[in-house]
Design a protein around this motif. Structure first.
Motif, PDB file in Angstrom:
ATOM      1  N   UNK B  48       0.771  -1.239   0.032  1.00 53.79           N
ATOM      2  CA  UNK B  48       0.053  -0.034  -0.073  1.00 53.79           C
ATOM      3  C   UNK B  48       0.625   1.233  -0.028  1.00 53.79           C
ATOM      4  N   UNK B  59       6.781   0.078   9.825  1.00 57.37           N
ATOM      5  CA  UNK B  59       6.094   0.480   8.692  1.00 57.37           C
ATOM      6  C   UNK B  59       4.555   0.706   8.894  1.00 57.37           C
ATOM      7  N   UNK B  60       4.346   2.281   8.731  1.00 56.58           N
ATOM      8  CA  UNK B  60       3.150   2.638   8.830  1.00 56.58           C
ATOM      9  C   UNK B  60       2.358   2.636   7.582  1.00 56.58           C
ATOM     10  N   UNK B  61       1.038   2.737   7.392  1.00 58.50           N
ATOM     11  CA  UNK B  61       0.442   2.740   6.331  1.00 58.50           C
ATOM     12  C   UNK B  61      -0.838   3.711   6.178  1.00 58.50           C
ATOM     13  N   UNK B  62      -1.267   4.431   5.429  1.00 61.90           N
ATOM     14  CA  UNK B  62      -2.617   5.132   5.174  1.00 61.90           C
ATOM     15  C   UNK B  62      -2.252   6.471   5.437  1.00 61.90           C
ATOM     16  N   UNK B  64      -3.621   9.375   5.863  1.00 64.00           N
ATOM     17  CA  UNK B  64      -3.834  10.176   6.962  1.00 64.00           C
ATOM     18  C   UNK B  64      -3.323   9.828   8.401  1.00 64.00           C
ATOM     19  N   UNK B  65      -3.102   8.559   8.736  1.00 62.67           N
ATOM     20  CA  UNK B  65      -2.545   7.946   9.770  1.00 62.67           C
ATOM     21  C   UNK B  65      -0.910   8.478   9.697  1.00 62.67           C
ATOM     22  N   UNK B  68      -0.911  11.893  10.767  1.00 63.59           N
ATOM     23  CA  UNK B  68      -1.112  12.004  12.177  1.00 63.59           C
ATOM     24  C   UNK B  68       0.376  11.689  13.024  1.00 63.59           C
TER      25      UNK B  68
END
Lengths: 210, 210
Positions: B48, B59-62, B64-65, B68
């Motif tokens: 993604x 690892x972060x996804x999205x 908007x998140x 943040x």
């Protein structure tokens, strides 16, 4: 405020549970983006669930943005204020939301179009992404200390619990519960909580109305 | 930190621009979820974009998140702290993100599957939702006082500018620029800014690699 959408959507359900836990007063209107498309369209022409109708009429969309608004309204949050735990929570929430998205794409492909219009390479791609997300999510939840105790205070855990219930109910042939013991335990315990029982995951699903 | 994804994705682009405006140091790696699926999969098995690789490997996804998280890292934000303007900003951002999602669904239908697997009722539904979102977005942007001056300080405006550029470049036959004068002005001015030029919306698109 009015929260619009069916609770069989994990996005609607996590929003309703969050509002309740933040102590925000709201009415829930169970209107479907599929079976009652035209009714939904009158409220929000974009026809996205959840939609939040604020007191003076402004309509908000997107569960993460609506939750951000709810945090501002209540002056509270179900997320950590410290950077390191917040990072982990956002990692978990991101995986859960990705799994919900992939499940929705899979179900839409199977339910909203005739068999001859379904495309197996797309189903394969989406299913692979879904399993990858759920495998990582299980690993992270399994590594937490006593997550069940924190469900009602932790956005990433309540979203994970809602996600597991949604995906396992939608795709029981694809997800084997035994492969996800931490998520199964989290979900089973969450569903016993009054706030989860108050917003049960019921709705008409996505069967096409054609 | 490393931000992974092609800048022809509005989600990746709005994230990169936000990081820059918040003063967060990061490397951008232009890897595609389509043309370089396997390479992306090694970084994030869920594939993604955007994916954010934090310094210690989480690892972060999205988008908007990730934004943040960026706000927490920088201690700053491109959103209002006061409730009423925040509500309007979240309304605008929600419409822009919905329009991006509907555009992606439309383009995926047309580009990722053979003609005989395309389903017109789905295209019709998605196009209707897209136009509804863009019509409302135009109305809201047109009602703002001097939005161009605020692009670099306002998440909802930078996201709207990125959204217009994306949608108009992807679907010029569906969106008529003359119907969206406020968005056209916002986008035209945004694209002159150094921070927009620094992250140009280039990439391989979603043509299937089969």
């Amino acid at each position: 405020m009015k929260l619009i959408g069916m609770l069989d959507s994990p996005y609607v359900r996590r929003t309703a549970i969050t509002f309740d836990l933040l102590g925000i007063s709201f009415e829930h209107h169970a209107i479907s983006v599929f079976s009652t498309f035209e009714q939904f369209q009158q409220i929000n022409p974009v026809v996205k669930a959840p939609s939040l109708i604020c007191d003076e009429g402004t309509v908000l969309m997107d569960s993460s943005l609506i939750i951000e608004y709810a945090e501002a309204v209540s002056g509270r949050s179900l997320k950590s204020t410290q950077l390191h735990p917040l990072q982990k929570e956002l990692q978990i929430t991101g995986l859960a939301l990705a799994a919900c998205e992939k499940t929705a794409q899979y179900v839409y492909e199977k339910s909203l179009r005739p068999t001859e219009k379904q495309f197996q390479p797309w189903l394969d791609r989406v299913q692979g992404q879904l399993i990858a997300a759920m495998t990582q999510l299980e690993h992270l939840i399994a590594g937490l200390h006593d997550p069940v105790e924190q469900i009602e205070r932790n956005q990433s855990l309540l979203t994970s619990a809602v996600t597991w219930q949604f995906i396992y109910s939608m795709l029981p042939d694809i997800l084997i519960a035994a492969d996800y013991p931490a998520l199964t335990t989290l979900s089973t315990n969450a569903e016993q909580l009054p706030v989860f029982k108050k917003y049960p995951p019921v709705g008409p699903g996505v069967q096409t109305q054609a």
